[in-house]
Enzyme design. Sequence first.
Site, short mmCIF file in Angstrom:
data_model
loop_
_atom_site.label_atom_id
_atom_site.label_comp_id
_atom_site.label_asym_id
_atom_site.label_seq_id
_atom_site.Cartn_x
_atom_site.Cartn_y
_atom_site.Cartn_z
N GLU A 104 -5.63 -8.19 -0.51
CA GLU A 104 -6.34 -7.90 0.75
C GLU A 104 -7.79 -7.65 0.39
O GLU A 104 -8.09 -6.72 -0.36
CB GLU A 104 -5.76 -6.68 1.47
CG GLU A 104 -4.41 -6.93 2.11
CD GLU A 104 -3.94 -5.77 2.99
OE1 GLU A 104 -4.80 -5.10 3.63
OE2 GLU A 104 -2.73 -5.53 3.03
N GLU A 146 0.82 -1.23 0.00
CA GLU A 146 0.00 0.00 0.00
C GLU A 146 0.84 1.27 0.00
O GLU A 146 0.64 2.17 0.83
CB GLU A 146 -0.96 0.00 1.20
CG GLU A 146 -2.03 -1.06 1.09
CD GLU A 146 -3.15 -0.97 2.13
OE1 GLU A 146 -3.04 -0.17 3.08
OE2 GLU A 146 -4.15 -1.69 1.98
O1 AHR Z 1 -5.26 -5.86 6.92
C1 AHR Z 1 -5.15 -4.75 7.75
C2 AHR Z 1 -4.40 -3.60 7.10
O2 AHR Z 1 -5.18 -3.10 6.04
C3 AHR Z 1 -3.09 -3.93 6.45
O3 AHR Z 1 -2.03 -3.88 7.33
C4 AHR Z 1 -2.95 -2.85 5.42
O4 AHR Z 1 -2.20 -3.26 4.30
C5 AHR Z 1 -4.37 -2.48 5.07
O5 AHR Z 1 -4.58 -1.12 5.10
#
Ligand code: AHR
Length: 502
Positions: A292, A173
């Site tokens: 994610e 990210e």
């Molecule tokens: O999954 C929780 C968080 O969400 C992770 O650390 C990050 O990559 C995202 O913003």
Amino acid sequence: MPVAHLTLDPAFSVGPVRRNTFGTFVEHLGRCVYTGIYEPDHPTATADGFRGDVLALTRELEVSTVRYPGGNFVSGYRWEDGTGPRAQRPRRLDLAWHSTETNEVGVDEFVTWCREAGTEPMMAVNLGTRGAQEALDLLEYCNVPSGTHYSDLRRANGAQAPHDIKFWCLGNEMDGPWQIGHKTAREYGRLAAETARAMRMIDEDLTLVACGSSSSSMPTFGTWEREVLEEAYEHVDLISAHAYYAEHDGDLASFLASAVDMDHFIESVSATADAVRAAGKHTKKIGISFDEWNVWYQHRAESRPPSGQDWPVAPVLLQDKYNVADAVVVGNLLISLLRHTERVHAASLAQLVNVIAPIMTEPGGRAWKQTIFHPFALTSAHAAGQVLDVAVRAPQTQTAKFGDVPLLDAVATREEETGALSVFVVNRSVTEPLTLEADVRALGELQVVEAVTLANPDPYLAATPDNQDQVAPQPNSTATVTEGRLAAQLPPVSWTMLRLAP
Ligand code: AHR
């Protein structure tokens, strides 16, 4: 009762089911690692200190890959801290989650855990506070058999054979201003390209993932992907996508339609990647790693990290409790990922244990399944063969967030050798049952082998260790096949799996 129609025909498929769609994520965050996967004093602990009950549930989920060690955590992580004799490992501040990292678990332990869980590691490198050199050092430690500084260090630490990790994320990210070492797309794109190029000099056979946007609502969404790929196109294989959904202000109808946003996200990134491909005269196609995704109630107190002088070890963080509606949304997001299998080459449900997770644990006590465990486990177990291009004709429902959306969403997979068919379907109506009618005549004579539905008169019923049966999928006795027509009744706010075979 409203009726939704599907037509299935093996002549129309969108691509193969990819096993890597069924990945998850273990971050050094809250209780995911400590008292999640690792708890040496637990009654079920293995010789390596891993919780046996969590290993068993992870195997039941049929997880393909596990992304590690972050997440936001990775952008300040020194991987060497987690290697060598435990007693000598440093305790460090984890700035991302305002916690103390003891480093009792590091890369060697994680790879051992993956082998015990029957899954593959997907390693992320720190491109926040670190750069290409440290990524190369970690790759040398993991994948070079022996005879160099870091490979011999791995052997001295007990791992004679290389870890042979094939899947690597180039940072996490980096578009997010909250990220340690946040960069502009051009800065990150150059760094990702140079890191990738050098990593392939050590090991040509790697799948490398560049950071895409951390959500489709980021102001830089679209521009970020374009600029990163303009810098790094030839050096990477996949671009990542991250998305978290939640019900806001009691708007269940919009929440149930969250997959509309995921569809849009995937299609926008695909279009952007293809535009860069055309303009740059590239031949290969960039895939997506949706590494994610989940339901996450970010506004709840449990998502707020500690502050001030409080730097706890493994605090309670992001321990969302999932209800039936959340599981229906997770099932629908899997439908979206499978529908885009031509482009989505990998995905990771974030995360695996305790932290926005399908598996929960009590320190020293029980482990249990959250509601979202079920659609993931069943889709992972039964989606196989080719993803069919399902033609859906369904009544529409109005949502505040996405306008008119179909009440029903579905995907189907078919194994050519056996003719086995799996249909995954959601009824997004908040109040109305729905009749499903599917024309399966083109698939030959079929019978229903299994039909299960996850629903409850109370869509807000959450799973606890004591009501596991109440929130698990139940047999759906309405499913029938007559003269090439599959029919089933779908309760409101429900996820259903129908399995048919000759
Ligand atoms: O999954 C929780 C968080 O969400 C992770 O650390 C990050 O990559 C995202 O913003």
